[in-house]
Design an enzyme around this catalytic site. Structure first.
Site, PDB file in Angstrom:
ATOM      1  N   ASP A 208      -1.935   5.425  -5.629  1.00 20.05           N
ATOM      2  CA  ASP A 208      -1.941   4.595  -4.525  1.00 20.05           C
ATOM      3  C   ASP A 208      -2.267   3.112  -4.968  1.00 20.05           C
ATOM      4  O   ASP A 208      -3.208   2.714  -5.295  1.00 20.05           O
ATOM      5  CB  ASP A 208      -3.309   5.038  -3.887  1.00 20.05           C
ATOM      6  CG  ASP A 208      -3.486   4.225  -2.389  1.00 20.05           C
ATOM      7  OD1 ASP A 208      -2.788   3.658  -2.299  1.00 20.05           O
ATOM      8  OD2 ASP A 208      -4.729   4.609  -1.859  1.00 20.05           O
TER       9      ASP A 208
ATOM     10  N   ASP B 121       0.734  -1.240  -0.145  1.00 20.18           N
ATOM     11  CA  ASP B 121      -0.006  -0.074   0.045  1.00 20.18           C
ATOM     12  C   ASP B 121       0.920   1.272   0.075  1.00 20.18           C
ATOM     13  O   ASP B 121       1.468   1.624   0.971  1.00 20.18           O
ATOM     14  CB  ASP B 121      -1.007  -0.085   1.069  1.00 20.18           C
ATOM     15  CG  ASP B 121      -2.075   1.134   1.162  1.00 20.18           C
ATOM     16  OD1 ASP B 121      -2.063   1.733   0.144  1.00 20.18           O
ATOM     17  OD2 ASP B 121      -2.820   1.207   2.116  1.00 20.18           O
TER      18      ASP B 121
END
Ligand SMILES: *[C@@H]1O[C@H](CO)[C@@H](O)[C@H](O)[C@H]1NC(C)=O
Ligand SMILES: *[C@@H]1O[C@H](CO)[C@@H](O)[C@H](O)[C@H]1NC(C)=O
Ligand SMILES: *[C@@H]1O[C@H](CO)[C@@H](O)[C@H](O)[C@H]1NC(C)=O
Ligand SMILES: *[C@@H]1O[C@H](CO)[C@@H](O)[C@H](O)[C@H]1NC(C)=O
Ligand SMILES: *[C@@H]1O[C@H](CO)[C@@H](O)[C@H](O)[C@H]1NC(C)=O
Ligand SMILES: *[C@@H]1O[C@H](CO)[C@@H](O)[C@H](O)[C@H]1NC(C)=O
Ligand SMILES: *[C@@H]1O[C@H](CO)[C@@H](O)[C@H](O)[C@H]1NC(C)=O
Ligand SMILES: *[C@@H]1O[C@H](CO)[C@@H](O)[C@H](O)[C@H]1NC(C)=O
Ligand SMILES: *[C@@H]1O[C@H](CO)[C@@H](O)[C@H](O)[C@H]1NC(C)=O
Ligand SMILES: *[C@@H]1O[C@H](CO)[C@@H](O)[C@H](O)[C@H]1NC(C)=O
Ligand SMILES: *[C@@H]1O[C@H](CO)[C@@H](O)[C@H](O)[C@H]1NC(C)=O
Length: 452
Positions: free
Chosen positions: A300, A87
């Site tokens: 992201d 992440d």
């Protein structure tokens, strides 16, 4: 990224503002990467993560997202194999921990700190505990052993408790001792199908506790295949000449904290959007962040699809619709939105073997362009059958429907791009490549493991 349930909730805005004021992300120096001049190459895999399994920091999107990219590394002494979701939008890495078993098998989704001689709980008087925990919904505190106690929250508003700790992390090269992570109690329901090996999350943003900052990595790169969602992650200075030349766009930095601006995110400048070769008329819309920080654009890997602020999304939707309305049948259900935010969907007959030719969507950055083309612009909704049709939705969604104040570019749109995050020069490099071929080549040339 900033997420909140209701855009008119002033308390939450103030809270987020205070959190940002208090815990600023610290940009670190990247000069002493322990594996300097070495590349660590890790294969990436994709996994369907049951909704509710991943705790979300308070500053992350609250919707359930399914497909995540994972990487396998080792933690502890002797090393335990763990699989982590990558992440780039989170800071702190964490593992599901359990002391219950006296030995650990490879499919065990828990890290057992009791079996690691190098496991060290962080004391609650340490500065790591007191000042650097902006991923937590509530500040870290002291437990009865004087260890740093932390809470992570899940999308469904439940939470998980644990300790900040440090241990040795291995990425296929030299072992990196003393990496700080959250060792979270594993009293989670791993869903009915026990076939689920993911141990935790690897936080890769620019915050001081992220793995990138702790390892002082000068650069990392990845490439995600479009066919099977596999790929590679390279940590360190890579010089993969067959990728070709990259186009660079600068990372946007913000010197003052703003309520909706995530200063630890990989933020870039969005200049425009094209559908096929037609540049959208966004002349009335400012794509840069405003005085609150709303309007930030970020990459992201922890988000699957791409979300655009409402006014931009509407114009993109309209143009994409007008370029597809003669070849595709629009789903006429105004109440349907895939994953709450993707409301442009189509019905495709089950007996139709392939989709018609689709217009590409290009995100134009300052110095680089990302073209999303072919079937990547649509996503077949799992078990979304209506009559004799399957349902496909446009893979760009409306941030406003999620209560999010930014443009978020998820990993689906980053498929078949070589993505380089050059932290020393504060820029992101992009090139369109076929990632399955590049991955094979990189892995095949023996780039697995450290290199000089
Ligand atoms: C997410 O995955 C579950 C299985 O874990 C599946 O039932 C569900 O349809 C998926 N949801 C989406 C939105 O893809
Ligand atoms: C920790 O491991 C030791 C053996 O290494 C075992 O005797 C002990 O019961 C374990 N503790 C817990 C809480 O499982
Ligand atoms: C560990 O043991 C405790 C108490 O015996 C139990 O409540 C918990 O569910 C166990 N955790 C796992 C992951 O087995
Ligand atoms: C960890 O993974 C490696 C490579 O897949 C394997 O050789 C090793 O046996 C595994 N170790 C454990 C303790 O499962
Ligand atoms: C979990 O691990 C086992 C053994 O390593 C493997 O056979 C299985 O495919 C894995 N499951 C998932 C969902 O990756
Ligand atoms: C698990 O074991 C570690 C190391 O022995 C210890 O520090 C920690 O407190 C234990 N956690 C629990 C929940 O028993
Ligand atoms: C990268 O490799 C090319 C040729 O393989 C070489 O010319 C170039 O100097 C290298 N760059 C760096 C930064 O090592
Ligand atoms: C772009 O849209 C604005 C209104 O939103 C309009 O005034 C302007 O003429 C348009 N420009 C072009 C080139 O179509
Ligand atoms: C498709 O879009 C074009 C341009 O917006 C419009 O003129 C046309 O009527 C639309 N066709 C259908 C079948 O909706
Ligand atoms: C698909 O089925 C429909 C009727 O359900 C038929 O009209 C159409 O010709 C079929 N298309 C193909 C490509 O077989
Ligand atoms: C689906 O197609 C079959 C034949 O291909 C047909 O008998 C049936 O009526 C169709 N169902 C719907 C809901 O259109």
């Amino acid at each position: 990224m900033r997420a909140h349930t209701n855009s008119t909730n002033p308390c939450l805005k103030i809270l987020i503002f205070l959190i940002l004021q208090t815990f600023l992300p610290f940009m670190t120096h990247f000069k002493n990467f322990k594996s300097e001049a070495k590349i660590l190459t890790l294969p990436l895999k994709s996994q369907v993560i049951p909704s509710g399994y991943l705790p979300r920091p308070p500053n992350k999107l609250r919707f359930h997202h399914n497909v995540s990219l994972t990487v396998s590394i080792t933690v502890g002494t002797p090393p335990q194999n763990v699989t982590l979701v990558i992440d780039t939008g989170s800071e702190l890495s964490w593992l599901h921990c359990s002391n219950n078993t006296t030995n650990r098998v490879s499919s065990d989704p828990f890290f057992n700190p009791n079996l690691s001689s190098s496991y060290t709980p962080i004391s609650c008087s340490s500065t790591t505990c007191t000042t650097r925990t902006r991923d937590f919904p509530i500040p870290a505190s002291c437990d009865s052993n004087n260890h740093c106690h932390a809470t992570l929250s899940y999308a469904d508003a439940s939470s998980s408790e644990g300790n900040l700790a440090s241990d040795s992390f291995g990425f296929g090269g030299p072992i990196n001792p003393g990496i700080v992570f959250g060792c979270m109690d594993s009293s989670i329901s791993t869903n009915s199908d026990g076939d689920f090996n993911t141990t935790g999350l690897m936080g890769m943003n620019l915050g001081s506790l992220s793995l990138v900052s702790q390892l002082k990595i000068p650069k990392f790169s990845y490439c995600i295949s479009g066919s099977d969602f596999s790929g590679i992650l390279l940590l360190g200075e890579s010089n993969i000449s067959w990728v070709g030349s990259l186009n660079y766009t600068p990372l946007v930095q913000m010197s003052t904290p703003l309520p909706y601006f995530d200063r630890a995110a990989y933020s870039v400048r969005l200049m425009g959007i094209k559908v096929s070769d037609k540049l959208l008329n966004l002349s009335n819309i400012i794509l840069a962040p405003d005085h609150t920080g709303a309007g930030q654009t970020m990459f992201d890997l922890g988000t699957q699809f791409t979300f655009l602020l409402g006014p931009v999304y509407s114009i993109l939707r309209e143009e994409f619709l007008s370029q597809t309305n003669s070849t595709l049948r629009v789903m006429d259900d105004p109440n349907f939105a895939f994953q709450l935010a993707m409301d442009l969907c189509y019905r495709v007959p089950l007996n139709q073997s392939k989709l018609p030719e689709l217009p590409s969507v290009s995100l134009v950055f300052d110095g680089a362009e990302m073209r999303v083309s072919g079937e990547q612009v649509l996503y077949e909704v799992p078990s979304g059958i209506i009559g004799n049709d399957s349902v496909y939705c446009f893979t760009f969604g409306n941030s406003d429907l999620l209560g999010v104040e930014s443009f978020i570019i998820g990993h689906h749109q980053q498929q078949n791009m070589w993505m380089e995050f050059d932290l020393v020069n504060s820029r992101v490099g992009l090139a369109h490549v076929q990632c399955d071929l590049v991955s094979q080549k990189v892995l095949g040339y023996g780039y697995l493991g450290p290199h000089d």
